[in-house]
Structure formats: C-alpha cells, structure tokens
Design an enzyme around this catalytic site. Structure first.
Site, PDB file in Angstrom:
ATOM      1  N   LEU A  67       0.852  -1.186   0.000  1.00  0.00           N
ATOM      2  CA  LEU A  67       0.000   0.000   0.000  1.00  0.00           C
ATOM      3  C   LEU A  67       0.888   1.237   0.000  1.00  0.00           C
ATOM      4  O   LEU A  67       1.813   1.344   0.804  1.00  0.00           O
ATOM      5  CB  LEU A  67      -0.857  -0.045   1.279  1.00  0.00           C
ATOM      6  CG  LEU A  67      -1.840   1.065   1.588  1.00  0.00           C
ATOM      7  CD1 LEU A  67      -2.943   1.117   0.528  1.00  0.00           C
ATOM      8  CD2 LEU A  67      -2.470   0.827   2.966  1.00  0.00           C
ATOM      9  N   LYS A  70       2.116   7.146   0.850  1.00  0.00           N
ATOM     10  CA  LYS A  70       2.388   8.540   0.469  1.00  0.00           C
ATOM     11  C   LYS A  70       1.267   9.137  -0.379  1.00  0.00           C
ATOM     12  O   LYS A  70       1.205  10.339  -0.556  1.00  0.00           O
ATOM     13  CB  LYS A  70       3.737   8.628  -0.260  1.00  0.00           C
ATOM     14  CG  LYS A  70       4.891   8.335   0.696  1.00  0.00           C
ATOM     15  CD  LYS A  70       6.254   8.474   0.055  1.00  0.00           C
ATOM     16  CE  LYS A  70       7.324   8.228   1.123  1.00  0.00           C
ATOM     17  NZ  LYS A  70       8.660   8.015   0.544  1.00  0.00           N
ATOM     18  N   ASN A  91       8.617   1.211  13.093  1.00  0.00           N
ATOM     19  CA  ASN A  91       9.981   1.585  13.496  1.00  0.00           C
ATOM     20  C   ASN A  91      10.670   2.404  12.400  1.00  0.00           C
ATOM     21  O   ASN A  91      11.836   2.219  12.108  1.00  0.00           O
ATOM     22  CB  ASN A  91      10.821   0.360  13.900  1.00  0.00           C
ATOM     23  CG  ASN A  91      11.109  -0.597  12.757  1.00  0.00           C
ATOM     24  OD1 ASN A  91      10.204  -0.912  11.990  1.00  0.00           O
ATOM     25  ND2 ASN A  91      12.345  -1.059  12.623  1.00  0.00           N
ATOM     26  N   ARG A  99       5.019  13.033   9.388  1.00  0.00           N
ATOM     27  CA  ARG A  99       5.078  13.652   8.055  1.00  0.00           C
ATOM     28  C   ARG A  99       4.042  13.052   7.106  1.00  0.00           C
ATOM     29  O   ARG A  99       3.526  13.718   6.228  1.00  0.00           O
ATOM     30  CB  ARG A  99       6.482  13.521   7.458  1.00  0.00           C
ATOM     31  CG  ARG A  99       7.483  14.511   8.056  1.00  0.00           C
ATOM     32  CD  ARG A  99       8.783  14.569   7.245  1.00  0.00           C
ATOM     33  NE  ARG A  99       9.506  13.304   7.241  1.00  0.00           N
ATOM     34  CZ  ARG A  99      10.350  12.911   8.202  1.00  0.00           C
ATOM     35  NH1 ARG A  99      10.592  13.685   9.249  1.00  0.00           N
ATOM     36  NH2 ARG A  99      10.957  11.735   8.131  1.00  0.00           N
ATOM     37  N   ALA A 133      19.699   6.120  13.426  1.00  0.00           N
ATOM     38  CA  ALA A 133      20.200   5.096  14.334  1.00  0.00           C
ATOM     39  C   ALA A 133      19.944   3.712  13.774  1.00  0.00           C
ATOM     40  O   ALA A 133      18.874   3.442  13.248  1.00  0.00           O
ATOM     41  CB  ALA A 133      19.504   5.222  15.681  1.00  0.00           C
ATOM     42  N   ASP A 164      18.700  -4.117  17.839  1.00  0.00           N
ATOM     43  CA  ASP A 164      17.435  -4.309  17.123  1.00  0.00           C
ATOM     44  C   ASP A 164      16.519  -5.284  17.849  1.00  0.00           C
ATOM     45  O   ASP A 164      15.322  -5.040  18.002  1.00  0.00           O
ATOM     46  CB  ASP A 164      17.711  -4.898  15.730  1.00  0.00           C
ATOM     47  CG  ASP A 164      18.003  -3.822  14.703  1.00  0.00           C
ATOM     48  OD1 ASP A 164      17.361  -2.768  14.751  1.00  0.00           O
ATOM     49  OD2 ASP A 164      18.880  -4.057  13.844  1.00  0.00           O
ATOM     50  N   GLY A 227      33.069  -7.609  34.848  1.00  0.00           N
ATOM     51  CA  GLY A 227      33.458  -6.877  36.045  1.00  0.00           C
ATOM     52  C   GLY A 227      34.688  -7.494  36.695  1.00  0.00           C
ATOM     53  O   GLY A 227      35.073  -7.089  37.789  1.00  0.00           O
TER      54      GLY A 227
END
Lengths: 404, 404
Positions: A67, A70, A91, A99, A133, A164, A227
């Site tokens: 689809l 825009k 995401n 927008r 990112a 991710d 550690g």
C-alpha cells in the site's frame, strides 16, 4: 484452544529487524498481523537479490499488504484499517509517521482503543532523538563496543543485532502490557521503546564495576568476566577449538579441581571463595588452560557435564544452524516457501502452555494478501481493487503473477 | 492514573540477572513484586563485599522477603503467598523448584490462576536441558561468540550479558501476554523462556548469509556487517578514538561522499547500489578510513549529523554512565539508598503513556519487608514472626539491625 492474542489485529509497518521481530512475536501468539509495505517492498527485501533470508526469518505468520502510504487514497485506506485494528507497530525514523499525517495523535483520535507502538533508535525525545540510528550505531553509542573485545585491541561490535532485537522484544512486552491495561480501561495508548535505552541495563556487570570501583577496571575484558568479578570465567583453547568454562559457586570450582585432578589445590587459600579466585584470575586461567589445551572440546564437555561445571563448546554458525537442541524445541523450523522451497525459520522463544505455536507459515511475498485483507476488513470490491492497482496505490498478488 | 499492572502480585524468586530483570520490568509497570530470597540472600549479593551494584541496578521497586524455602514451614508460607499471588517468576537451575516441591503442577493446583514463569538457560526440555547454563555458556553455544570478533582472531563474547537480558525480557513479554489471556479465560498457565532460544533470531544477518550462501561467508566479520551485505558499515579509526559509520540507503552514501568531498565517486559504477558497494567493501572502507583517520571523532559526528548519515562515536563505559540522552530520558536515575547513599540505577526501557514510571526506589536489603509482607498478605502475628525468626525460617529487618 484459543491462542493468547487471537482476535487482535495488528497493522505492522515494521522494517528490517526491530519492528518485524516485535510483530513476529505478536503473530506467534495468535494476533492477525498485517504487514504493510510500500509498493516495492520494505528495505530488507533488497538486501540481496530475491527475498533475503533475514526477511523470511522475521515475517512468518503475517499477511502481506502492499500500500502506498504517500498517496492520499493510500492514507485513507490505512486510516480505515486503523479503525478496525488494535495495534499499530512502526519503526520508521523519527517523525516519518507524522510527516505522513499518520502520527499517534491522528490515529488515536480516529480509534481511541488503538495501541500505537513506536520502536526508535534513540526514542521519541531527548538530545539524540533526531540522529539516524541502526544496530551498529547504537552498539557504538550504548557501550556494547566499549565492552566487547580484548583490552589491547580495538573495540568490536557484538555479532548478533542485539540492539534491534532487544528493542523489538521490549516493544512486544510493552504492547502486551498495554493490551492488558486496555482490558481495564477500555483505552489504547502510546508504547515507546528506544533501542539505546534497552542496552543500558545489559551492561550491569561493567556498570557495576564502574560505579563500585570508580572506573578502575578495564572496560574490555575479552572473554573474562566484564566486572572481573568471577573466576574461572573465560574461553579456553582446546586441541580443536574453544570451550567456555565458568564457576559461579565454590562447589563448582571444587568439582572442576577434581576433574582436572588438581585436588592439591582444594584447600589453597588463593582459591577458596569467588572473591579470592577473582583476585587471582590469571593464575586460575593458567591452571584451566593447561588442562584444556591438550584435550578435545567435546571430550572436555563430556567430563564437565558429569561434574556439573558450567561450560559450553564455542559453536560455529553452521553448528548453530543445525543445533539438535534448538531443532528439538521447535526453535528452528523447516517450512515450505512457494518460491524458495524448504527454508529454515525461527519458532517462538516465548512459550505459553495455553497458547502454543502449532503452525509456522512462510513470510508473505509483496502484496500477497492485499486483496484478501482489503476485501475482508474494508469490503472493497474487485472493481475498486483494480482501480487502486491501476493507480499504483496498492499492489496485489495478481499483478505480481502477471509481471513474471 | 493507575499503572498497567497495578493490583498484580508477583512472587519473584529471580537471581542474578535473568529473573530479576524480568520482575524489575513488572515492578516498573506497577506490579507489587515480592523478591523472595534465602536467609543469606540471593547469589548476586555476595559477588563483591556488601550489596553489589548490579543487584541494586536490577531490584528497584521490589519488596524484600527472606524465607527459607528448604524448611517445611518456609514452604507452607510460600504456598500461602502463592494462593494470593498472580505471578511466580523463577530462574533456578532445571528441577530446583520441583525438588523443593514447588513445581508448576503443585502451584497451579493450589491456585489455578497462577502464571508460573520459568527462565532457564536451555529451557524445560530438550537434549541440553540438564546442562548448567549462564550467559557465558549460552553465548558460546548459541553462536554469539562465533560471530563476535575479528576473522583472524579468537571468538570473543559480547560485553553485555545479552543472553540473560534477552531471556528476562522475553519472559516479561510472556507474562504480560499470559495476564492478557487470563482476562479472557480466567486461568493461569506456564510461561517458559530458554535463553538459548532467544539468541537464534538475533543472528539473522549471519544465518541469512549462511542459509543463502551455504556458509561461504566468514562467520566473524569484526566491525563489518555480519552478512557482509551492507557497505559502508564499519568502525573507523579517528585521531582520538573510533566512530561507527554505515549507509543503508544509496542517498546516505551520496551524502557521505559529499561530506568527504569525494563527488567524483558519485557516479562510480562500483558504488551505485548497496549490492555494488558490498562487493567492494574493502575499497569503500579504505575511502572512509582515509577521511576519518586525520579528524577528531566528535568533529566527524557533527558533520555526519548535518548530512544525515548514520554514525555514532564509540562511547566508553564512563561516557555511557554519564550519557546526557539516557539521563534526560530517565533511563539513568540517581536515587537514595539507605546504606549506599546516592546510587545510579536504570529506569524502564518500556514506556507506556498511560503507565509512566514516576518513582524509582532502592532495592530492598535482605528481608527488609519480610514482616510487612507476611503481616499484610497472610495476617501473621508479631508472635508468629518472632517464632519463625528464632527458627531461622525467615529473616527480618529487625534482626538485621540487631546484628550490626
């Protein structure tokens, strides 16, 4: 037996790994997941020629709708779907949905019960929010690289796309929690997960050492404990590869000493407690290395299984891909794909006794279920679908077939 | 505003990282989480002298009860708590709960609404199920090490305890899903997550390359893309450290060429598409390295922010611990601990708009809330509590204070 999320409709705008893994988990728990892609498919489709295997791994059990969001008509169709949906997963980069005019404010006005799940690299707000990112950059910024590799070598990324996947699975957890809360309140909400946020807790060992000891420990410790707080804890060379061995309890160390036939060290003051052993890490490692280095890794494994000492051979990707345990558990499943033939895809790491994953079916091809979904959910006629196809607002299975 | 899981009671038998991270997320969403520990505390308490920081990081917002589950009376008290609880979380080794007589069969008979969440290294069944498992061994067995590090160097673990945390957060997702299903069915169920299972999907890039190309790619690719399927994608040296840079879209590559003042390569056939660039990875890396290596990492970052090219400086643990973005987002929180003073602990990576995390309070000391919980939930009298304390079946705040 009904599955946990049966009856739930998810509009999945996920791409690459983060969003698609989240919605894969929703699909595996019985949600009807509608993967909505642009006319040419999501970004991951083009990584290699043909549908890449990564896409096939993360989009099982979903319906495919193609689809054009825009276009005005594409947006309208999407908003009609939102009215009938329970969850939207996206995401995209920050601001992309806004927008398009499809931000949370718009969708929640149209459907106040909608759960809008947003997976971002740096989240929806904060000083880095606008930066592009991906897994690699979050590994750099988040501290994964600083803590991975050897102290005298450059920082290195972790092989798995852990940012991710940590992002995606936290998002799944947030959606399930919001679905539960909606049962009480009747209302949807915004669920947000920043991949960058999810890394911080996973650095507990390194951060614990940093906060406790004021940063005096090396941040990259190779295969030793992050550690430097557990010993033995390392990957040891063998005649034919490597084996990881560690002792978290004093009894395991004693057990290991017996297997190594080093009983004379049982009462050695340097090794009595974990704190003692950690202070003598290099001596501990030398003792263990002397023993492993002239044996075969699976022979060592057999001895350590009997002795109940935590260990594992370092398996190659080829060994992982054929792992008998993962196969037995249904985590690696061989399924049939109409074009690719037999393929191996993941099952569900989340196992619910009353919502078992019985069937895994192949990821959709672009637009494979466009007609079916728009007819079933919105009642569009064949004539209307054809009109939309002609305008390139949707792409359907039929069209794909004609193109071949 | 009620929080998502308000009114939910969780009995948390978690230890180290996996179980405690799962229940931390439950606590952050509003559940009443009761951390039940042995008389001397869970294993993580003794890693360093005093409560180690890792424990403080993962046990905020929980109540602390100290109870000897190996004693008959301790078991009885636990079973009474189970009758009033919604969720039990445990990540003991396989069979430990059954040996205590507290397995799922027993608990679900007493309370059919109980959600029993079991986090294991290799899960409840399968050929490896009986092997002892920790983050390090799962990284070895699961393929994390095989894919981490440089091709010509030994395998190396990922710095973060990713198996523990992936396991814990999948378990959280399973619990939230089971709580939702219980709203429909009225029944609890068994939720199971194997850390080993959770790793397999995260290897999508390496497995994709393996399945597509029959294992012909190197399994360890340093900081290059795991499937060698994206370029540029690497960590590049700078004058004062390292910077990660990648381009997933052709426009980002063009943008990078302009920043590097390499416009002459805009139409170079070797670099037009991602497939082209991946085939010329080493040339791409050389071009980028030539540009980064005589600049400072934050200067490069500034230029790439403006150019919208994905990148991030490689941050040290000290930089992560003070990260302004994580601090702004409430992911790093400074709180007050009664003994340790000001400490920094994580907030919630899962953000729900109608269930915000408003307050974070310090992890309990051993037995800090034993009396309060047993009085409130079970109505035990002060006399009964004293009797149980004398028999060392419970440990209370009072007793701790006397000991000092």
């Amino acid at each position: 037996m009904k599955k946990a999320l049966e009856g739930t409709i998810v509009l999945d705008l996920g791409q690459i790994y983060n969003g698609p893994y989240c919605s894969l988990m929703l699909a595996f728990q019985g949600a009807k997941v509608i993967k909505i892609e642009p006319i040419n498919g999501e970004n991951l489709r083009v990584r290699r020629k043909g549908d890449c295997h990564e896409l096939l791994m993360l989009n099982s059990n979903k319906l495919g709708v193609s689809l054009d969001l825009k276009s005005e008509e594409g947006k309208e169709i999407f908003l009609e779907l939102v009215k009938r949906a329970d969850v939207v997963v996206e995401n995209f980069s920050l601001g992309a949905m806004e927008r398009l005019g499809l931000g949370y404010d718009v969708l929640s006005t149209i459907n106040p019960r909608i759960i809008y799940a947003s997976g971002k690299g740096y989240g929806l707000e904060g000083p880095y929010a606008n930066r592009p990112a991906m897994d690699l950059t979050i590994q750099a910024m988040g501290g994964v690289m600083a803590t991975t590799g050897f102290a005298d070598k450059p920082p290195v990324k972790a092989g798995p796309a852990l940012c991710d996947f940590l992002g995606g699975i936290h998002l799944f957890g947030g959606i399930a929690t919001a679905l539960y809360q909606r049962e009480k309140t009747g209302k949807g909400q915004l669920v947000e997960v920043s991949m960058h946020d999810t890394i911080y807790p996973t650095l507990a060992s390194a951060l614990g050492a940093y906060y406790s000891q004021g940063g005096k420990v090396s941040q990259r410790t190779g295969n030793q404990h992050s550690g430097m707080a557990t010993a033995p804890y390392n990957v040891y060379p063998t005649e034919d590869g490597y084996i990881a061995i560690l002792c978290v309890a004093d009894r395991q160390w004693k057990s290991l000493l017996k297997v190594m036939e080093k009983e004379e060290l049982l009462n050695d003051e340097r090794f009595q407690t974990n704190i003692d052993r950690s202070a003598n890490t290099y001596i501990v490692d030398e003792i263990v290395t002397n023993w492993t280095s002239n044996r075969k890794k699976l022979d060592i494994a057999d001895m350590l299984i009997k002795a109940n000492v935590p260990h594992a051979p370092v398996q190659s990707i080829a060994e992982v891909a054929e792992d008998p345990h993962l196969t037995y558990r249904g985590m690696i499943r061989e399924i049939e794909h109409p074009k690719e033939g037999k393929i191996k895809v993941p099952g569900s790491p989340i196992r619910l006794s009353d919502s078992p994953l019985t069937e895994v079916f192949a990821a959709p091809m672009i637009g494979e279920h466009t007609d079916e979904v728009l007819q079933d959910l919105l009642g569009l006629t064949e004539g209307k679908l054809e009109e939309l196809r002609d305008k390139n607002i949707i792409r359907s299975k039929e069209k794909m077939t004609q193109e071949k």
